[in-house]
Enzyme design. Structure first.
Site, PDB file in Angstrom:
ATOM      1  N   ASP A   1       6.350  12.096 -15.091  1.00  0.00           N
ATOM      2  CA  ASP A   1       5.665  11.182 -14.182  1.00  0.00           C
ATOM      3  C   ASP A   1       5.386  11.893 -12.866  1.00  0.00           C
ATOM      4  O   ASP A   1       6.307  12.048 -12.085  1.00  0.00           O
ATOM      5  CB  ASP A   1       6.449   9.885 -13.976  1.00  0.00           C
ATOM      6  CG  ASP A   1       7.961  10.105 -13.833  1.00  0.00           C
ATOM      7  OD1 ASP A   1       8.489  11.186 -14.161  1.00  0.00           O
ATOM      8  OD2 ASP A   1       8.619   9.164 -13.387  1.00  0.00           O
TER       9      ASP A   1
ATOM     10  N   GLU B   1      14.502  20.713  -7.545  1.00  0.00           N
ATOM     11  CA  GLU B   1      14.134  19.952  -8.735  1.00  0.00           C
ATOM     12  C   GLU B   1      13.090  20.674  -9.578  1.00  0.00           C
ATOM     13  O   GLU B   1      13.089  20.596 -10.800  1.00  0.00           O
ATOM     14  CB  GLU B   1      13.584  18.593  -8.285  1.00  0.00           C
ATOM     15  CG  GLU B   1      13.113  17.685  -9.403  1.00  0.00           C
ATOM     16  CD  GLU B   1      12.359  16.480  -8.882  1.00  0.00           C
ATOM     17  OE1 GLU B   1      12.314  15.475  -9.592  1.00  0.00           O
ATOM     18  OE2 GLU B   1      11.806  16.547  -7.763  1.00  0.00           O
TER      19      GLU B   1
END
Length: 578
Positions: free
Chosen positions: A325, A532
């Site tokens: 996403d 991340e």
């Protein structure tokens, strides 16, 4: 809990977000419905600059909900907006800090330098850094407060019985597919008890909800994430030989399999030879703004009609179920997120994961003496491999691809396969089946014959950047697109290549892993953090884009670095810098 004063910003359209559409699901969750109201008013008060809507739906209540609602309703509003001082005073009085319902828990099996830790890492500088990454497990280790168990109506956080490892930063809860690579790192760190605790936590979610949730929050109940629980169980079993873990996991894995082959997710497609195949897709059970991103979803949908909005919200939530996403992979128009059509796509990686789930269940059942179940799921895996080979393999590209469903190809619930509906764009997901081939070598039925052409296809795809594998070749500003590379995709493809019984594939795997480790190392030295995601075109640069600021911590990045170092080592004379 005072929040910072944002810079002044006039954005009248966003002010219309004060009244959010609350779904039927949130109507049954009074706290979540209320927190979405707080989130919306926070946007009015704070302005959109540096605004993170997730913060507000993570807030734990100090008091009973009815008292907080009464106080909130009585706040003075000028032109519909609460003053910053009044808003902050309200937050301080009625809420604890977001994430405070998770408390620090030192892992019982953590050692500063475990016996047998990364024995192939000979370079002193690399080994010192690896131990620093290993030590981050202490910083990310938590347990859910007993207060959540005692007063669940005051928390969106869900109670879990064991130690948890959170990804980091704004991600203050357990996430499903992140946990696989966290566990891979924990296994390299010899932290087997912590790894098992994560698995038992996820099993507890299946026992309660019938599937592992996207994350351990009430607002994630409507969707899952890539099904990798069986892979976690298998990898722990391969290290520990713990048959009791298999016995405990097997009933939960059967439930999870049922979830992914239910009518919600499964689609039937008839190939050109008249054979019918069943494959699965992502499809969340949600038609409203995602609570953790509601103000953002509402803003994106301002120009849509009510029915278009419902469909758009459904597609966004389904993309979130994929873990990607967001990405041009799910969009009909890569420059327009409102064209997201996740549920119209049969993803090659999802079906690879489900095929592996079936193979794992078959193996676990055989080990535990349930030969009937073992045979049943072996047959299921064979059927799925046949479907992947028939429908998702592209012999011209020499790679697997996603398949777009066209409603005009459907008749009485069965889609007619159309070769023109294969998505021939290059995505890292096209090569995820390599991971299955490595885990279960007899799965080469996914293609007619595994040969060097598949490696050549990857090399020519344009996906291999200087410092890792890019997610796609489209630079859209979405975080699951170029130039970002993500730890899980690096690991699956590298792990597949490294175990493909090909010297050329092994060399390519090691080259990708080395460059990925180097950029992680450089970014850590520059920023003091693991990130991340990373920019595969620039050494030491973390990734950006998407709907929130880049995050640090970071669970799966740590896990993949440790797993790569365990697999490939680092010779004493190999340079550490880019």
């Amino acid at each position: 809990m005072a929040l910072p004063l944002p810079s002044l910003f006039l954005f009248s359209l966003l002010l219309s977000l004060c009244t959010l559409n609350i779904s039927m699901a949130t109507e049954t969750d009074p706290l979540l419905a209320f927190l979405q109201r707080v989130q919306s008013d926070a946007l009015r008060t704070m302005g959109p600059t540096n605004f993170d809507p997730k913060l507000y739906v993570d807030l734990p209540l100090k008091t009973d909900l009815s008292i907080a609602v009464t106080a909130f309703n009585s706040l003075h509003r000028r032109s519909g907006t609460i003053s910053l001082s009044d808003f902050n005073k309200f937050l301080e009085e009625f809420f604890d800090e977001a994430g405070s319902d998770l408390v620090y828990a030192k892992p019982v099996d953590f050692k500063p330098e475990p016996e047998g830790f990364l024995v192939k890492v000979e370079n002193e500088e690399m080994r010192k850094w690896a131990l620093e990454v290993h030590a981050i497990w202490k910083n990310l280790s938590r347990r859910v407060s007993e207060e959540v168990k005692r007063r669940p109506e005051r928390h969106t956080l869900l109670y879990l019985p064991g130690t948890v490892i959170v990804p980091g930063s704004r991600f203050r809860e357990v996430y499903y597919w992140d946990s696989y690579w966290v566990i891979r790192g924990l296994l390299a760190s010899k932290m087997y008890d912590t790894a098992k605790a994560i698995v038992y936590n996820l099993i507890s979610l299946i026992e309660r909800y019938g599937h592992v949730l996207n994350g351990a929050r009430t607002y994630y109940i409507n969707r899952s994430q890539p099904p990798l629980l069986s892979s976690m169980v298998r990898d722990i079993y391969m290290r520990t030989g713990d048959v009791e873990l298999l016995k405990r996991a097997l009933p939960a894995l059967l439930k999870e399999h049922s979830f992914w082959v239910s009518d919600v997710h499964q689609v039937t497609i008839e190939d050109q030879q008249g054979h019918k195949h069943c494959l699965s897709r992502y499809q969340a059970r949600w038609y409203q703004p995602r609570p953790e991103s509601a103000t953002l979803d509402e803003e994106l949908s301002l120009k849509l009609t009510p029915s278009e909005k419902d469909a758009f919200y459904h597609e966004l939530a389904s993309a979130a179920e994929s873990g990607w996403d967001f990405s041009s992979r799910w969009m009909r128009n890569s420059s327009d997120l409102t064209t997201t059509a996740t549920t119209s796509i049969i993803p090659v990686d999802l079906n690879t994961f489900i095929c592996k789930l079936e193979l794992d269940i078959s193996a676990f059942a055989k080990i535990t003496g349930d030969n009937s179940t073992s045979q049943k799921f072996m047959e299921s895996s064979i059927s799925r491999k046949s479907a992947i080979r028939s429908l998702l393999w592209n012999p011209t590209l020499v790679q697997w691809v996603d398949y777009w469903l066209d409603k005009h190809d459907a008749h009485q619930g069965v889609y007619q396969w159309n070769p023109g509906s294969q998505n021939c764009k290059n995505f890292a997901s096209n090569f995820v089946p390599l991971w299955l081939l490595a885990q279960y070598p007899d799965s080469d039925q996914l293609i007619e014959e595994f040969d060097e052409d598949l490696i050549t296809s990857l090399k020519k795809s344009g996906l291999i950047g200087e410092y890792g594998i890019a997610t796609s070749l489209s630079n859209t500003g979405q975080q699951w697109d170029l130039p970002n590379g993500w730890a899980p995709l690096q690991h699956m493809i590298v792990d597949g290549l490294a175990n493909a019984h090909s010297k050329e594939a092994r060399r390519l795997a090691e080259s990708i892993a080395i460059n990925w480790i180097r950029t992680n190392f450089a970014a850590y030295k520059k920023t003091g953090s693991m990130h991340e995601k990373y920019d595969v075109e620039s050494c030491g640069e973390f990734g950006g884009g998407g709907e929130y600021k880049p995050q640090t911590g970071f669970g799966w990045s740590n896990g993949v670095v440790l797993a790569f170092l365990e697999e490939f080592g680092w010779p004493r004379d190999r340079a550490v810098s880019c």
